[in-house]
Motif scaffolding. Structure first.
Motif, PDB file in Angstrom:
ATOM      1  N   PHE A  39       0.851  -1.182   0.000  1.00  0.00           N
ATOM      2  CA  PHE A  39       0.000   0.000   0.000  1.00  0.00           C
ATOM      3  C   PHE A  39       0.893   1.240   0.000  1.00  0.00           C
ATOM      4  CE2 PHE A  39      -3.089  -3.048   1.588  1.00  0.00           C
ATOM      5  CZ  PHE A  39      -4.258  -2.635   0.973  1.00  0.00           C
ATOM      6  N   THR A  40       0.508   2.232  -0.753  1.00  0.00           N
ATOM      7  CA  THR A  40       1.217   3.502  -0.744  1.00  0.00           C
ATOM      8  C   THR A  40       0.281   4.579  -0.196  1.00  0.00           C
ATOM      9  OG1 THR A  40       0.551   3.924  -3.039  1.00  0.00           O
ATOM     10  CG2 THR A  40       2.694   2.922  -2.710  1.00  0.00           C
ATOM     11  N   ALA A  41       0.860   5.493   0.518  1.00  0.00           N
ATOM     12  CA  ALA A  41       0.067   6.545   1.164  1.00  0.00           C
ATOM     13  C   ALA A  41      -0.465   7.529   0.126  1.00  0.00           C
ATOM     14  CB  ALA A  41       0.921   7.275   2.188  1.00  0.00           C
ATOM     15  N   ILE A  42      -1.694   7.947   0.355  1.00  0.00           N
ATOM     16  CA  ILE A  42      -2.314   8.978  -0.477  1.00  0.00           C
ATOM     17  C   ILE A  42      -2.994   9.978   0.449  1.00  0.00           C
ATOM     18  CG2 ILE A  42      -2.680   7.480  -2.477  1.00  0.00           C
ATOM     19  CD1 ILE A  42      -5.644   7.267  -1.618  1.00  0.00           C
ATOM     20  N   GLU A  43      -3.348  11.102  -0.080  1.00  0.00           N
ATOM     21  CA  GLU A  43      -4.103  12.098   0.684  1.00  0.00           C
ATOM     22  C   GLU A  43      -5.552  11.619   0.828  1.00  0.00           C
ATOM     23  OE1 GLU A  43      -3.013  14.934   2.107  1.00  0.00           O
ATOM     24  OE2 GLU A  43      -0.991  14.383   1.482  1.00  0.00           O
ATOM     25  N   THR A  44      -6.174  11.927   1.935  1.00  0.00           N
ATOM     26  CA  THR A  44      -7.569  11.512   2.131  1.00  0.00           C
ATOM     27  C   THR A  44      -8.492  12.167   1.112  1.00  0.00           C
ATOM     28  OG1 THR A  44      -7.850  13.228   3.816  1.00  0.00           O
ATOM     29  CG2 THR A  44      -7.274  11.017   4.579  1.00  0.00           C
ATOM     30  N   SER A  45      -8.071  13.293   0.576  1.00  0.00           N
ATOM     31  CA  SER A  45      -8.891  13.964  -0.443  1.00  0.00           C
ATOM     32  C   SER A  45      -8.852  13.210  -1.780  1.00  0.00           C
ATOM     33  CB  SER A  45      -8.406  15.397  -0.637  1.00  0.00           C
ATOM     34  OG  SER A  45      -7.048  15.406  -1.049  1.00  0.00           O
ATOM     35  N   GLU A  46      -7.886  12.308  -1.951  1.00  0.00           N
ATOM     36  CA  GLU A  46      -7.768  11.533  -3.183  1.00  0.00           C
ATOM     37  C   GLU A  46      -8.630  10.266  -3.175  1.00  0.00           C
ATOM     38  OE1 GLU A  46      -3.680  10.795  -4.341  1.00  0.00           O
ATOM     39  OE2 GLU A  46      -3.056  12.625  -3.324  1.00  0.00           O
ATOM     40  N   LEU A  47      -9.320  10.000  -2.068  1.00  0.00           N
ATOM     41  CA  LEU A  47     -10.163   8.802  -1.981  1.00  0.00           C
ATOM     42  C   LEU A  47     -11.345   8.912  -2.936  1.00  0.00           C
ATOM     43  CD1 LEU A  47     -10.322   8.180   1.876  1.00  0.00           C
ATOM     44  CD2 LEU A  47      -9.249   6.720   0.174  1.00  0.00           C
ATOM     45  N   PRO A  48     -11.741   7.798  -3.529  1.00  0.00           N
ATOM     46  CA  PRO A  48     -12.945   7.833  -4.362  1.00  0.00           C
ATOM     47  C   PRO A  48     -14.165   8.199  -3.515  1.00  0.00           C
ATOM     48  CG  PRO A  48     -11.730   5.805  -4.722  1.00  0.00           C
ATOM     49  CD  PRO A  48     -11.097   6.490  -3.572  1.00  0.00           C
ATOM     50  N   GLU A  49     -15.115   8.827  -4.132  1.00  0.00           N
ATOM     51  CA  GLU A  49     -16.316   9.258  -3.420  1.00  0.00           C
ATOM     52  C   GLU A  49     -17.060   8.074  -2.814  1.00  0.00           C
ATOM     53  OE1 GLU A  49     -20.412  11.745  -4.315  1.00  0.00           O
ATOM     54  OE2 GLU A  49     -18.694  11.987  -5.648  1.00  0.00           O
ATOM     55  N   VAL A  69      -3.415   3.108  -0.807  1.00  0.00           N
ATOM     56  CA  VAL A  69      -3.978   2.396  -1.946  1.00  0.00           C
ATOM     57  C   VAL A  69      -2.932   1.423  -2.482  1.00  0.00           C
ATOM     58  CG1 VAL A  69      -3.290   4.111  -3.681  1.00  0.00           C
ATOM     59  CG2 VAL A  69      -5.266   2.653  -4.112  1.00  0.00           C
ATOM     60  N   ASN A  70      -3.399   0.288  -3.038  1.00  0.00           N
ATOM     61  CA  ASN A  70      -2.477  -0.649  -3.672  1.00  0.00           C
ATOM     62  C   ASN A  70      -2.769  -0.727  -5.163  1.00  0.00           C
ATOM     63  OD1 ASN A  70      -4.713  -2.312  -3.905  1.00  0.00           O
ATOM     64  ND2 ASN A  70      -4.000  -3.828  -2.452  1.00  0.00           N
ATOM     65  N   LYS A  71      -2.069  -1.609  -5.869  1.00  0.00           N
ATOM     66  CA  LYS A  71      -2.199  -1.708  -7.324  1.00  0.00           C
ATOM     67  C   LYS A  71      -3.565  -2.238  -7.759  1.00  0.00           C
ATOM     68  CE  LYS A  71       2.712  -2.330  -8.021  1.00  0.00           C
ATOM     69  NZ  LYS A  71       3.794  -3.231  -8.363  1.00  0.00           N
ATOM     70  N   LYS A  72      -4.248  -2.959  -6.889  1.00  0.00           N
ATOM     71  CA  LYS A  72      -5.579  -3.493  -7.214  1.00  0.00           C
ATOM     72  C   LYS A  72      -6.685  -2.474  -6.937  1.00  0.00           C
ATOM     73  CE  LYS A  72      -4.312  -8.142  -5.706  1.00  0.00           C
ATOM     74  NZ  LYS A  72      -4.692  -9.206  -4.765  1.00  0.00           N
ATOM     75  N   TYR A  90     -10.642  -1.783   5.287  1.00  0.00           N
ATOM     76  CA  TYR A  90     -10.213  -2.032   3.916  1.00  0.00           C
ATOM     77  C   TYR A  90     -11.442  -1.980   3.015  1.00  0.00           C
ATOM     78  CZ  TYR A  90      -5.910  -3.703   6.047  1.00  0.00           C
ATOM     79  OH  TYR A  90      -4.746  -3.791   6.764  1.00  0.00           O
ATOM     80  N   ALA A  91     -11.317  -1.300   1.896  1.00  0.00           N
ATOM     81  CA  ALA A  91     -12.434  -1.166   0.967  1.00  0.00           C
ATOM     82  C   ALA A  91     -11.904  -1.223  -0.462  1.00  0.00           C
ATOM     83  CB  ALA A  91     -13.159   0.151   1.189  1.00  0.00           C
ATOM     84  N   ASP A  92     -12.774  -1.641  -1.384  1.00  0.00           N
ATOM     85  CA  ASP A  92     -12.392  -1.590  -2.791  1.00  0.00           C
ATOM     86  C   ASP A  92     -12.792  -0.232  -3.361  1.00  0.00           C
ATOM     87  OD1 ASP A  92     -15.134  -1.735  -3.180  1.00  0.00           O
ATOM     88  OD2 ASP A  92     -15.103  -3.730  -4.072  1.00  0.00           O
ATOM     89  N   LYS A  93     -12.528  -0.020  -4.633  1.00  0.00           N
ATOM     90  CA  LYS A  93     -12.773   1.297  -5.228  1.00  0.00           C
ATOM     91  C   LYS A  93     -14.256   1.654  -5.314  1.00  0.00           C
ATOM     92  CE  LYS A  93     -12.712  -0.476  -9.916  1.00  0.00           C
ATOM     93  NZ  LYS A  93     -12.096  -0.412 -11.221  1.00  0.00           N
ATOM     94  N   ASP A  94     -15.132   0.614  -5.162  1.00  0.00           N
ATOM     95  CA  ASP A  94     -16.573   0.853  -5.213  1.00  0.00           C
ATOM     96  C   ASP A  94     -17.188   1.088  -3.838  1.00  0.00           C
ATOM     97  OD1 ASP A  94     -16.597   0.507  -8.022  1.00  0.00           O
ATOM     98  OD2 ASP A  94     -16.616  -1.671  -7.748  1.00  0.00           O
ATOM     99  N   GLY A  95     -16.357   1.099  -2.798  1.00  0.00           N
ATOM    100  CA  GLY A  95     -16.849   1.344  -1.450  1.00  0.00           C
ATOM    101  C   GLY A  95     -17.329   0.093  -0.733  1.00  0.00           C
ATOM    102  N   ASN A  96     -17.020  -1.092  -1.270  1.00  0.00           N
ATOM    103  CA  ASN A  96     -17.384  -2.359  -0.616  1.00  0.00           C
ATOM    104  C   ASN A  96     -16.284  -2.750   0.366  1.00  0.00           C
ATOM    105  OD1 ASN A  96     -19.720  -2.665  -2.295  1.00  0.00           O
ATOM    106  ND2 ASN A  96     -18.353  -3.356  -3.926  1.00  0.00           N
TER     107      ASN A  96
END
Length: 100
Positions: A39-49, A69-72, A90-96
């Motif tokens: 996992f690499t660190a990102i800003e919380t503002s970069e999270l998907p909605e 976030v990771n590569k998946k 932990y969540a996927d890009k769809d919020g699951n």
């Protein structure tokens, strides 16, 4: 003469009976493997909605302190609740929510 021979055989036999081999001590080597979570660190503002909405819906009193976030495109979120409890979600890009 028989007595001397008998004593010699008896003493030789008793010495070999006590000459046991020492216990063999085996040591097992254990290898501890720490999985790199990639996992690499990102800003919380970069999270998907969808991920932000999932946290707001399921944990209304939680604030996201760190995001990764990771590569998946799976997200690791470190959240803090109002009562001071800290946890990782932990969540996927769809919020699951996903189990890691």
């Amino acid at each position: 003469m028989k007595k001397i021979l008998f004593v010699a055989v008896l003493s030789l036999g008793s010495l070999t009976a006590f000459a046991q081999e020492g216990e063999e001590v085996t040591q097992e080597a254990t290898e501890v493997v720490v999985a790199q979570d990639d996992f690499t660190a990102i800003e919380t503002s970069e999270l998907p909605e969808a991920v932000s909405n999932a946290v707001a819906t399921n944990y209304p009193s939680a604030t996201i302190s760190k995001a990764f976030v990771n590569k998946k495109e799976e997200y690791k979120l470190e959240v803090a609740l109002e009562d001071g409890t800290v946890g990782t979600l932990y969540a996927d890009k769809d919020g699951n929510w996903i189990e890691m």
